[in-house]
Design a protein around this motif. Structure first.
Motif, PDB file in Angstrom:
ATOM      1  N   ALA A 295       5.273  51.235  84.633  1.00 18.10           N
ATOM      2  CA  ALA A 295       4.892  50.176  83.704  1.00 18.10           C
ATOM      3  C   ALA A 295       3.657  50.559  82.917  1.00 18.10           C
ATOM      4  CB  ALA A 295       4.638  48.871  84.455  1.00 18.10           C
ATOM      5  N   VAL A 296       3.537  49.963  81.743  1.00 18.66           N
ATOM      6  CA  VAL A 296       2.258  49.951  81.023  1.00 18.66           C
ATOM      7  C   VAL A 296       1.840  48.493  80.919  1.00 18.66           C
ATOM      8  CG1 VAL A 296       2.257  52.074  79.684  1.00 18.66           C
ATOM      9  CG2 VAL A 296       3.576  50.134  78.880  1.00 18.66           C
ATOM     10  N   PHE A 297       0.546  48.292  81.063  1.00 17.04           N
ATOM     11  CA  PHE A 297      -0.009  46.944  80.994  1.00 17.04           C
ATOM     12  C   PHE A 297      -1.195  47.006  80.048  1.00 17.04           C
ATOM     13  CE2 PHE A 297      -2.575  43.381  81.995  1.00 17.04           C
ATOM     14  CZ  PHE A 297      -1.772  42.407  82.555  1.00 17.04           C
ATOM     15  N   GLY A 298      -1.231  46.102  79.070  1.00 13.44           N
ATOM     16  CA  GLY A 298      -2.318  46.155  78.089  1.00 13.44           C
ATOM     17  C   GLY A 298      -2.957  44.807  77.848  1.00 13.44           C
ATOM     18  N   VAL A 299      -4.218  44.856  77.436  1.00 13.70           N
ATOM     19  CA  VAL A 299      -4.940  43.640  77.043  1.00 13.70           C
ATOM     20  C   VAL A 299      -5.461  43.849  75.619  1.00 13.70           C
ATOM     21  CG1 VAL A 299      -6.970  42.200  77.490  1.00 13.70           C
ATOM     22  CG2 VAL A 299      -5.564  43.020  79.401  1.00 13.70           C
ATOM     23  N   LEU A 300      -5.331  42.811  74.801  1.00 20.50           N
ATOM     24  CA  LEU A 300      -5.759  42.876  73.397  1.00 20.50           C
ATOM     25  C   LEU A 300      -7.087  42.142  73.242  1.00 20.50           C
ATOM     26  CD1 LEU A 300      -2.271  41.863  71.991  1.00 20.50           C
ATOM     27  CD2 LEU A 300      -3.380  44.066  71.520  1.00 20.50           C
ATOM     28  N   ASP A 301      -8.082  42.819  72.643  1.00 21.21           N
ATOM     29  CA  ASP A 301      -9.374  42.202  72.342  1.00 21.21           C
ATOM     30  C   ASP A 301      -9.567  42.209  70.839  1.00 21.21           C
ATOM     31  OD1 ASP A 301     -11.073  41.513  74.726  1.00 21.21           O
ATOM     32  OD2 ASP A 301     -10.388  43.536  75.294  1.00 21.21           O
ATOM     33  N   ALA A 302      -9.922  41.069  70.270  1.00 21.12           N
ATOM     34  CA  ALA A 302     -10.175  41.035  68.830  1.00 21.12           C
ATOM     35  C   ALA A 302     -11.373  41.933  68.511  1.00 21.12           C
ATOM     36  CB  ALA A 302     -10.463  39.606  68.395  1.00 21.12           C
ATOM     37  N   ALA A 303     -11.231  42.701  67.455  1.00 21.37           N
ATOM     38  CA  ALA A 303     -12.306  43.604  67.036  1.00 21.37           C
ATOM     39  C   ALA A 303     -12.659  43.266  65.582  1.00 21.37           C
ATOM     40  CB  ALA A 303     -11.836  45.052  67.164  1.00 21.37           C
ATOM     41  N   PRO A 304     -13.789  43.740  65.106  1.00 18.36           N
ATOM     42  CA  PRO A 304     -14.191  43.413  63.728  1.00 18.36           C
ATOM     43  C   PRO A 304     -13.153  43.868  62.706  1.00 18.36           C
ATOM     44  CG  PRO A 304     -15.996  44.447  64.933  1.00 18.36           C
ATOM     45  CD  PRO A 304     -14.793  44.541  65.807  1.00 18.36           C
ATOM     46  N   GLY A 305     -13.084  43.184  61.590  1.00 20.07           N
ATOM     47  CA  GLY A 305     -12.225  43.606  60.490  1.00 20.07           C
ATOM     48  C   GLY A 305     -10.759  43.320  60.729  1.00 20.07           C
ATOM     49  N   GLY A 306     -10.465  42.335  61.602  1.00 21.32           N
ATOM     50  CA  GLY A 306      -9.064  41.977  61.843  1.00 21.32           C
ATOM     51  C   GLY A 306      -8.341  42.961  62.744  1.00 21.32           C
ATOM     52  N   ALA A 307      -9.070  43.884  63.362  1.00 21.00           N
ATOM     53  CA  ALA A 307      -8.435  44.860  64.253  1.00 21.00           C
ATOM     54  C   ALA A 307      -8.344  44.314  65.681  1.00 21.00           C
ATOM     55  CB  ALA A 307      -9.228  46.164  64.243  1.00 21.00           C
ATOM     56  N   PHE A 308      -7.593  45.037  66.502  1.00 25.00           N
ATOM     57  CA  PHE A 308      -7.523  44.718  67.931  1.00 25.00           C
ATOM     58  C   PHE A 308      -7.843  45.977  68.731  1.00 25.00           C
ATOM     59  CE2 PHE A 308      -4.841  41.339  66.281  1.00 25.00           C
ATOM     60  CZ  PHE A 308      -5.116  40.256  67.127  1.00 25.00           C
ATOM     61  N   ASP A 309      -8.649  45.793  69.752  1.00 21.04           N
ATOM     62  CA  ASP A 309      -8.823  46.885  70.707  1.00 21.04           C
ATOM     63  C   ASP A 309      -7.811  46.684  71.829  1.00 21.04           C
ATOM     64  OD1 ASP A 309     -10.777  48.330  69.449  1.00 21.04           O
ATOM     65  OD2 ASP A 309     -12.402  47.105  70.297  1.00 21.04           O
TER      66      ASP A 309
END
Lengths: 440, 120
Positions: A295-309
């Protein structure tokens, strides 16, 4: 037995309707003329040393021959035409040594189309006493059968009944088996649907698209994915593949999916979520054949400029692919991450990447890259990257379309289920995602 | 399924190495046969295990489980465990699932036997 008067051979009362109901059950068999009955009639003729014998089922007004010996071309007769039906209403074997000498049958019509002077018949009787038909013997000369011969005739009739019961039970078993199979397939499809989110939620500032491609219609595969909100307003996703096929794999898939969602609430760190799953799987399958998943498991964090980390952890899973706004394809590898649930102290590898406006991230299961191409080799990550580079898709929907086109082209070369999940950031994304609601 | 698509040959090398040669497909239908042979194999500290996969044409997730079970069996018997002759497609699969960190691979049976003799 000769002292019995010949009873009226016409259907009578509710007894006859019960008899006909029983007959319908066996008629559903749609009996072909067949070797077992052929042998029985040949044996009957030999035992009585007569030229003709038959197995007949007796309907309301007709006699239908299932097997005949010594005469051909006669498939059914009127019920009135003795001797076939007389054993239906006659207690014990029905015997007429000489039709013309018997005052009950002395009119010439009783000879019937076969010109029978002598006949004897025994009833084919169900366990609950319903007489479905007869085994009968005929001769064109008068005869007096012995008690032994008549007992043998009754035995042969019982043999016909056994054969009918055997076929009925085989038919029932077959029908039950078909019902069970249809039910199992329906359950499998329902289970498969339950393993995938009914629709992907809408995530502010992000496009998401997913697909599940089944390699086999009757085997439930074990791929899974999900995209869901965390308690702190961030979003998490996972995609994976459990070992094996069928009901056991489906149970494992279900356990895996719910464990990962629960784990994420407890501790959203991706590597911790996989470690938790590893512990749960080992506990569940302790002492049995080990079962594992990747499996891959990911978490999305809002980053500046409308990006996601994106923080991504992998266990035994092929690299995800970032499709960058400028067309570059960049593997986001969690190489070194090991199978989940199988190994002592497995290693899970975590990595991060930033998805800027115009970028997409493709997650897939190994059914895709292990598909055989028309040339016989494996598609591989290389083949997938080449196709994405050539088509240069620009959004989650476009990336999914390119990969689905590839899956369709590979056709039977895709021998395993394939799950696909694509996340993309719209090129003009300026929204700051926060504390959004899951909408389904 | 009566089609036999897997043959497992066990050979005791004079040096004590137990070689299991796997020919055909290792999948959910054939893995039990492989596991049966593994469990009957006399692995031990002086009887290292070599799984020769030169003639292995296919290995699915059940096959991978069977190889890990074989590895565990050898570990329990304190026997060295070497996989020989894995083709390039399967080598890539084993790398993806992280088994390259667990297993020792040798390109051929001869090199596997050689490496065990040197270390023994």
């Amino acid at each position: 037995m000769l002292s019995h008067p010949l009873p009226d051979q016409r259907p009578a009362g509710t007894g006859e309707s019960r008899r006909l109901a029983a007959l319908r059950r066996y008629e559903a068999l749609n009996l072909p003329s067949d070797r077992a009955f052929d042998r029985i009639v040949a044996l009957a003729a030999r035992i009585f040393d007569v030229p003709m014998a038959a197995v007949a089922l007796v309907d309301g007004d007709r006699v239908r021959f299932q097997a005949t010996h010594g005469f051909d071309g006669l498939h059914e007769a009127l019920r009135d035409s003795r001797p076939w039906a007389c054993a239906i209403t006659h207690p014990g074997p029905c015997v007429v040594p000489d039709v013309l000498a018997d005052p009950r049958t002395a009119d010439g019509t009783a000879l019937g189309p076969l010109g029978a002077r002598f006949y004897a018949a025994a009833a084919v009787t169900t366990a609950d006493g319903q007489r479905l038909g007869t085994v009968g013997v005929l001769d064109t000369r008068p005869r007096t059968p012995t008690a032994d011969q008549l007992r043998a005739l009754e035995d042969l009739a019982a043999l016909v009944m056994d054969e009918l019961e055997l076929r009925l039970s085989a038919l029932h078993t077959l029908a039950a088996e078909r019902r069970r199979r249809a039910e199992a397939e329906r359950l499998a499809r329902a289970l498969q649907r339950s393993l995938l989110p009914p629709a992907l939620p809408t995530v502010p500032g992000l496009n998401a698209a997913a697909a599940y491609h089944t390699a086999s219609a009757d085997e439930v595969g074990g791929d899974f994915y999900d995209l869901f909100p965390l308690d702190d307003g961030r979003w998490a996703f996972f995609l994976g593949d459990v070992c094996g096929k069928g009901a056991e794999a489906a149970a494992l898939t279900s356990l895996t999916r719910y464990t990962l969602r629960a784990a994420a609430i407890y501790d959203p760190d991706p590597r911790a979520a996989l470690a938790n799953l590893d512990a749960v799987l080992k506990g569940e399958y302790q002492g049995e054949t080990p079962r594992f998943c990747t499996a891959v498991f990911g978490v999305l964090d809002a980053a500046p400029g409308g990006a996601f980390d994106v923080t991504l952890a992998g266990g035994g899973h092929p690299p995800s692919l970032a499709v960058r706004a400028d067309g570059r394809i960049e593997p986001i590898s969690t190489a070194g991450g090991q199978l989940i649930g199988l190994l002592p102290g497995p290693r899970f590898v975590q990595t991060t990447t930033r998805l800027r406006p115009g970028d997409a991230l493709l997650l897939y299961t190994d059914g895709l890259i292990e598909a055989r191409t028309a040339r016989g080799g494996l598609l591989g990550e290389d083949g997938l990257v080449r196709r994405l580079t050539a088509r240069a898709p620009r959004s989650a929907d476009e990336v999914l379309a390119v990969v689905e086109e590839l899956v369709t082209e590979l056709g039977p070369g895709v021998s395993d289920d394939t799950a696909l999940l694509v996340l993309s950031v719209p090129p003009d994304n300026l929204s700051i995602p926060s504390h959004s609601q899951e909408t389904r | 399924m009566t089609d036999r698509t897997l043959i497992v040959d066990r050979l005791q090398h004079p040096s004590g190495v137990v070689v299991l040669s796997v020919t055909g497909e290792l999948d959910q239908h054939t893995a039990p046969e492989f596991t049966r042979v593994v469990e009957e194999s006399p692995f031990g500290p002086d009887r290292p295990a070599v799984i020769d996969l030169t003639e292995l044409t296919y290995c699915d997730s059940t096959g991978i489980t069977a190889l890990v079970v074989a590895y565990n069996h050898a570990q329990d018997a304190r026997a060295p465990f070497v996989i020989a002759g894995l083709n390039s497609d399967l080598t890539r699969v084993f790398q993806i699932v992280g088994l390259d960190q667990l297993f020792t691979f040798r390109p051929t049976l001869a090199s596997a036997l050689g490496s065990l003799e040197r270390s023994g």
